[in-house]
Motif scaffolding. Structure first.
Motif, PDB file in Angstrom:
ATOM      1  N   ALA A 156       4.040  36.890  71.226  1.00 32.60           N
ATOM      2  CA  ALA A 156       4.603  35.777  72.114  1.00 32.60           C
ATOM      3  C   ALA A 156       5.571  34.888  71.098  1.00 32.60           C
ATOM      4  O   ALA A 156       6.566  34.365  71.402  1.00 32.60           O
ATOM      5  N   MET A 157       4.807  34.541  69.766  1.00 37.03           N
ATOM      6  CA  MET A 157       5.661  33.729  68.813  1.00 37.03           C
ATOM      7  C   MET A 157       6.743  34.544  68.430  1.00 37.03           C
ATOM      8  O   MET A 157       7.749  33.996  68.056  1.00 37.03           O
ATOM      9  N   VAL A 158       6.827  35.919  68.259  1.00 36.89           N
ATOM     10  CA  VAL A 158       7.857  36.594  68.128  1.00 36.89           C
ATOM     11  C   VAL A 158       9.022  36.373  68.951  1.00 36.89           C
ATOM     12  O   VAL A 158      10.201  36.058  68.797  1.00 36.89           O
ATOM     13  N   ASN A 159       8.702  36.523  70.233  1.00 32.35           N
ATOM     14  CA  ASN A 159       9.451  36.409  71.434  1.00 32.35           C
ATOM     15  C   ASN A 159      10.143  35.237  71.230  1.00 32.35           C
ATOM     16  O   ASN A 159      11.422  34.999  71.595  1.00 32.35           O
ATOM     17  N   SER A 160       9.402  34.260  71.148  1.00 27.00           N
ATOM     18  CA  SER A 160       9.808  32.598  71.034  1.00 27.00           C
ATOM     19  C   SER A 160      10.890  32.732  69.802  1.00 27.00           C
ATOM     20  O   SER A 160      12.086  32.048  70.147  1.00 27.00           O
ATOM     21  N   ALA A 161      10.681  33.306  68.684  1.00 26.24           N
ATOM     22  CA  ALA A 161      11.552  33.138  67.482  1.00 26.24           C
ATOM     23  C   ALA A 161      12.951  33.811  67.923  1.00 26.24           C
ATOM     24  O   ALA A 161      14.082  33.346  67.618  1.00 26.24           O
ATOM     25  N   ILE A 162      12.941  34.811  68.817  1.00 28.55           N
ATOM     26  CA  ILE A 162      14.216  35.822  68.975  1.00 28.55           C
ATOM     27  C   ILE A 162      14.994  34.863  70.198  1.00 28.55           C
ATOM     28  O   ILE A 162      15.926  34.808  70.004  1.00 28.55           O
ATOM     29  N   ALA A 163      14.235  34.040  70.831  1.00 28.06           N
ATOM     30  CA  ALA A 163      14.863  33.462  72.042  1.00 28.06           C
ATOM     31  C   ALA A 163      15.883  32.405  71.360  1.00 28.06           C
ATOM     32  O   ALA A 163      16.873  32.124  71.583  1.00 28.06           O
ATOM     33  N   THR A 164      15.149  31.589  70.276  1.00 31.34           N
ATOM     34  CA  THR A 164      15.780  30.709  69.545  1.00 31.34           C
ATOM     35  C   THR A 164      16.907  30.993  68.729  1.00 31.34           C
ATOM     36  O   THR A 164      17.922  30.592  68.590  1.00 31.34           O
ATOM     37  N   GLY A 165      16.650  32.195  68.077  1.00 34.26           N
ATOM     38  CA  GLY A 165      17.530  32.911  67.257  1.00 34.26           C
ATOM     39  C   GLY A 165      19.014  33.239  68.138  1.00 34.26           C
ATOM     40  O   GLY A 165      20.128  33.109  67.827  1.00 34.26           O
ATOM     41  N   ASP A 166      18.746  33.724  69.565  1.00 33.43           N
ATOM     42  CA  ASP A 166      19.582  34.264  70.527  1.00 33.43           C
ATOM     43  C   ASP A 166      20.542  32.993  70.933  1.00 33.43           C
ATOM     44  O   ASP A 166      21.874  32.847  71.046  1.00 33.43           O
ATOM     45  N   PHE A 167      19.662  31.838  71.093  1.00 33.90           N
ATOM     46  CA  PHE A 167      20.410  30.562  71.596  1.00 33.90           C
ATOM     47  C   PHE A 167      21.361  30.051  70.758  1.00 33.90           C
ATOM     48  O   PHE A 167      22.488  29.687  71.064  1.00 33.90           O
ATOM     49  N   PHE A 168      20.916  30.051  69.433  1.00 29.96           N
ATOM     50  CA  PHE A 168      21.722  29.258  68.518  1.00 29.96           C
ATOM     51  C   PHE A 168      22.541  30.043  67.591  1.00 29.96           C
ATOM     52  O   PHE A 168      23.132  29.608  66.525  1.00 29.96           O
ATOM     53  N   GLY A 169      22.437  31.254  67.969  1.00 25.52           N
ATOM     54  CA  GLY A 169      23.260  32.292  67.179  1.00 25.52           C
ATOM     55  C   GLY A 169      22.899  32.524  65.821  1.00 25.52           C
ATOM     56  O   GLY A 169      23.671  32.804  64.752  1.00 25.52           O
ATOM     57  N   LEU A 170      21.689  32.447  65.427  1.00 24.49           N
ATOM     58  CA  LEU A 170      20.966  32.712  64.172  1.00 24.49           C
ATOM     59  C   LEU A 170      21.001  34.218  63.749  1.00 24.49           C
ATOM     60  O   LEU A 170      20.952  35.270  64.567  1.00 24.49           O
ATOM     61  N   GLU A 171      21.793  34.529  62.445  1.00 24.40           N
ATOM     62  CA  GLU A 171      21.791  35.683  61.785  1.00 24.40           C
ATOM     63  C   GLU A 171      21.146  36.101  60.662  1.00 24.40           C
ATOM     64  O   GLU A 171      20.743  35.016  60.126  1.00 24.40           O
ATOM     65  N   PRO A 172      20.629  37.323  60.319  1.00 29.25           N
ATOM     66  CA  PRO A 172      20.003  37.452  59.235  1.00 29.25           C
ATOM     67  C   PRO A 172      20.946  37.249  58.013  1.00 29.25           C
ATOM     68  O   PRO A 172      22.071  37.082  58.051  1.00 29.25           O
ATOM     69  N   GLY A 173      20.282  36.425  57.013  1.00 31.34           N
ATOM     70  CA  GLY A 173      20.773  35.853  55.868  1.00 31.34           C
ATOM     71  C   GLY A 173      21.234  34.444  56.207  1.00 31.34           C
ATOM     72  O   GLY A 173      21.600  33.739  55.014  1.00 31.34           O
ATOM     73  N   ASP A 174      21.055  34.065  57.287  1.00 33.52           N
ATOM     74  CA  ASP A 174      21.185  32.549  57.480  1.00 33.52           C
ATOM     75  C   ASP A 174      20.285  31.568  56.811  1.00 33.52           C
ATOM     76  O   ASP A 174      19.103  31.874  56.509  1.00 33.52           O
ATOM     77  N   LYS A 175      20.550  30.399  56.345  1.00 32.38           N
ATOM     78  CA  LYS A 175      19.663  29.557  55.566  1.00 32.38           C
ATOM     79  C   LYS A 175      19.220  28.500  56.264  1.00 32.38           C
ATOM     80  O   LYS A 175      19.591  27.650  57.488  1.00 32.38           O
ATOM     81  N   ALA A 176      17.685  28.432  56.380  1.00 36.32           N
ATOM     82  CA  ALA A 176      16.928  27.580  57.227  1.00 36.32           C
ATOM     83  C   ALA A 176      16.213  26.668  56.197  1.00 36.32           C
ATOM     84  O   ALA A 176      15.853  26.911  55.145  1.00 36.32           O
ATOM     85  N   LEU A 177      16.122  25.186  56.783  1.00 36.39           N
ATOM     86  CA  LEU A 177      15.252  24.163  55.914  1.00 36.39           C
ATOM     87  C   LEU A 177      13.945  24.011  56.682  1.00 36.39           C
ATOM     88  O   LEU A 177      14.262  23.426  58.056  1.00 36.39           O
ATOM     89  N   ASP A 178      12.841  24.149  56.111  1.00 39.61           N
ATOM     90  CA  ASP A 178      11.554  23.765  56.761  1.00 39.61           C
ATOM     91  C   ASP A 178      11.083  22.623  56.004  1.00 39.61           C
ATOM     92  O   ASP A 178      10.494  22.634  54.926  1.00 39.61           O
ATOM     93  N   CYS A 179      11.007  21.186  56.732  1.00 38.94           N
ATOM     94  CA  CYS A 179      10.266  20.133  56.403  1.00 38.94           C
ATOM     95  C   CYS A 179       9.081  19.624  57.046  1.00 38.94           C
ATOM     96  O   CYS A 179       8.716  18.682  57.050  1.00 38.94           O
ATOM     97  N   LEU A 180       8.585  20.748  58.094  1.00 42.44           N
ATOM     98  CA  LEU A 180       7.571  20.500  58.866  1.00 42.44           C
ATOM     99  C   LEU A 180       6.286  20.787  58.523  1.00 42.44           C
ATOM    100  O   LEU A 180       6.183  21.932  57.788  1.00 42.44           O
ATOM    101  N   PRO A 181       5.129  20.207  58.645  1.00 43.06           N
ATOM    102  CA  PRO A 181       3.716  20.620  58.230  1.00 43.06           C
ATOM    103  C   PRO A 181       3.306  21.958  58.881  1.00 43.06           C
ATOM    104  O   PRO A 181       3.588  22.015  60.037  1.00 43.06           O
ATOM    105  N   SER A 182       2.673  22.929  58.122  1.00 38.19           N
ATOM    106  CA  SER A 182       2.426  24.145  58.864  1.00 38.19           C
ATOM    107  C   SER A 182       1.100  23.898  59.762  1.00 38.19           C
ATOM    108  O   SER A 182       0.347  25.067  60.261  1.00 38.19           O
ATOM    109  N   HIS A 183       0.611  22.748  59.849  1.00 32.06           N
ATOM    110  CA  HIS A 183      -0.824  22.688  60.645  1.00 32.06           C
ATOM    111  C   HIS A 183      -0.672  22.827  62.033  1.00 32.06           C
ATOM    112  O   HIS A 183      -1.397  23.490  62.740  1.00 32.06           O
ATOM    113  N   TYR A 184       0.547  22.604  62.730  1.00 34.29           N
ATOM    114  CA  TYR A 184       0.994  22.501  63.921  1.00 34.29           C
ATOM    115  C   TYR A 184       1.997  23.864  64.305  1.00 34.29           C
ATOM    116  O   TYR A 184       2.620  24.269  63.425  1.00 34.29           O
ATOM    117  N   ILE A 185       2.115  23.787  65.516  1.00 30.26           N
ATOM    118  CA  ILE A 185       3.071  25.193  65.910  1.00 30.26           C
ATOM    119  C   ILE A 185       4.686  24.924  65.697  1.00 30.26           C
ATOM    120  O   ILE A 185       5.186  25.837  65.178  1.00 30.26           O
TER     121      ILE A 185
END
Length: 360
Positions: free
Chosen positions: A76-105
């Protein structure tokens, strides 16, 4: 073909380095053993993600009730990731910034999106004022409103920013209007594996939207309380009934009015605190909430609670009377002060605890 949770995209990079499934396990162990506090949390998540179980136990933040543990399917988490990628047009090799704690979803899903979609993700220490490479171009980032408020003047190289986890204040909305990024307010929860709908906010390069729009494969309806019902079979097996009152525009869009549990019934008039708060932001600089107080005549009377106000409560009350668009029913009958709001560990206001503290 839909990717499986036990596969790592061959374009995935973590802090500039490529790792296979097995390599990533070693990285996780190293983070747990030698890393800083937030890195240990990331390492623990990666260990959980890379094990043989097909699910994760994720804790909710507790902003609308007691924190609880939720069992989420990794697919389900994979499916959510794919939906986000499709909606925002994310492609392999795109660069992301993670500044959120990994405690939560929300923080966990930034890493899942990178591993599944093949993003190159940079992880920085999560804080209210995250420090990152301001000159590096990023395609995607997720923040809470407090983080964006502190860093918005440095986000000129971030193409898309999603913001959630707390209310976006009117002053921040005004600053976003001057931004060169595409900024989206998100709607979702742990049970729906983060966002299921987004609303684009006005910026220099984007026209603002009033209604939340569904991500792919998501449909909405409402129950007899006018609360949102989410149908997302790729994320949750059953329909999810929320306590969020909405004006449903279609099966894929809605206007969010407020929480059912927050509605104040004053003399038979239903008042939505969240909508009133939007109107009051123009005259109150501090954090505040609108709530109901038991009243013998009205059933409930509308009150305002302000955190550590600089002005007198009388001055605040007087300014409120001149707020444009505020009906006479929406004018708080009394203003209270509080030194500090009750909060969750990630900074969300706990309304009921705060109200109880003020009225006790």
């Amino acid at each position: 073909m839909t990717p499986r949770y036990d596969k790592i995209h061959n374009r995935f990079k973590l802090n500039g380095l490529h790792f296979s499934h097995e390599d990533l396990k070693e990285v996780a162990y190293s983070l747990i053993k030698e890393g800083e506090g937030h890195e240990k949390t990331t390492g623990n998540f990666l260990i959980d993600w890379l094990n043989d179980d097909d699910y994760l136990i994720v804790n909710t933040s507790g902003s609308t009730g007691k924190p609880k543990a939720v069992k989420l399917k990794k697919q389900a988490m994979v499916n959510s990731a794919i939906a986000t990628g499709d909606f925002f047009g994310l492609e392999p090799g795109d660069k992301a910034l993670d500044c959120l704690p990994s405690h939560y979803i929300a923080g966990k899903m930034m890493l899942v999106r990178a591993m599944i979609l093949g993003l190159e993700i940079d992880c920085v220490e999560p804080s209210s004022h995250p420090i990152f490479d301001y000159e590096k171009a990023y395609d995607f980032c997720a923040m809470i409103p407090l983080q964006l408020s502190h860093t918005i003047k440095y986000t000129y190289n971030i193409k898309t920013i999603i913001v959630g986890g707390a209310k976006i204040t009117e002053p921040l909305l005004e600053r976003i209007k001057l931004s060169n990024s595409r900024v989206y307010e998100t709607y979702g929860m742990t049970e729906t594996v983060t966002h299921v709908a987004v609303r684009q906010l006005q910026s220099k390069i984007a026209k603002g939207e009033r209604y939340f729009k569904a991500l792919p494969n998501i449909k909405f309806s409402k129950d007899d309380r006018n609360c949102l019902v989410i149908e997302a079979s790729k994320l949750v097996e059953e329909k999810l009934v929320t306590n969020d009152v909405v004006d449903l525009k279609s099966e894929t869009s809605f206007d969010l009015l407020g929480r059912y549990d927050n509605v104040v019934n004053s003399g038979g008039i239903k008042l939505f605190p969240e909508l009133i708060e939007e109107k009051l932001h123009s005259v109150i600089d501090e954090r505040f909430i609108v709530a109901g107080q038991p009243d013998d005549e009205l059933g409930e009377r509308l009150i305002l609670i302000v955190e550590d106000p600089r002005d007198s409560l009388e001055s605040i009350q007087n300014r409120i009377r001149y707020v444009k668009g505020l009906t006479r029913y929406e004018v708080p009958k009394k203003v209270f002060r509080i030194d500090n709001f009750e909060e969750t560990v990630n900074g969300k206001i706990q309304r009921q605890k705060t109200i109880s503290k003020v009225l006790s």
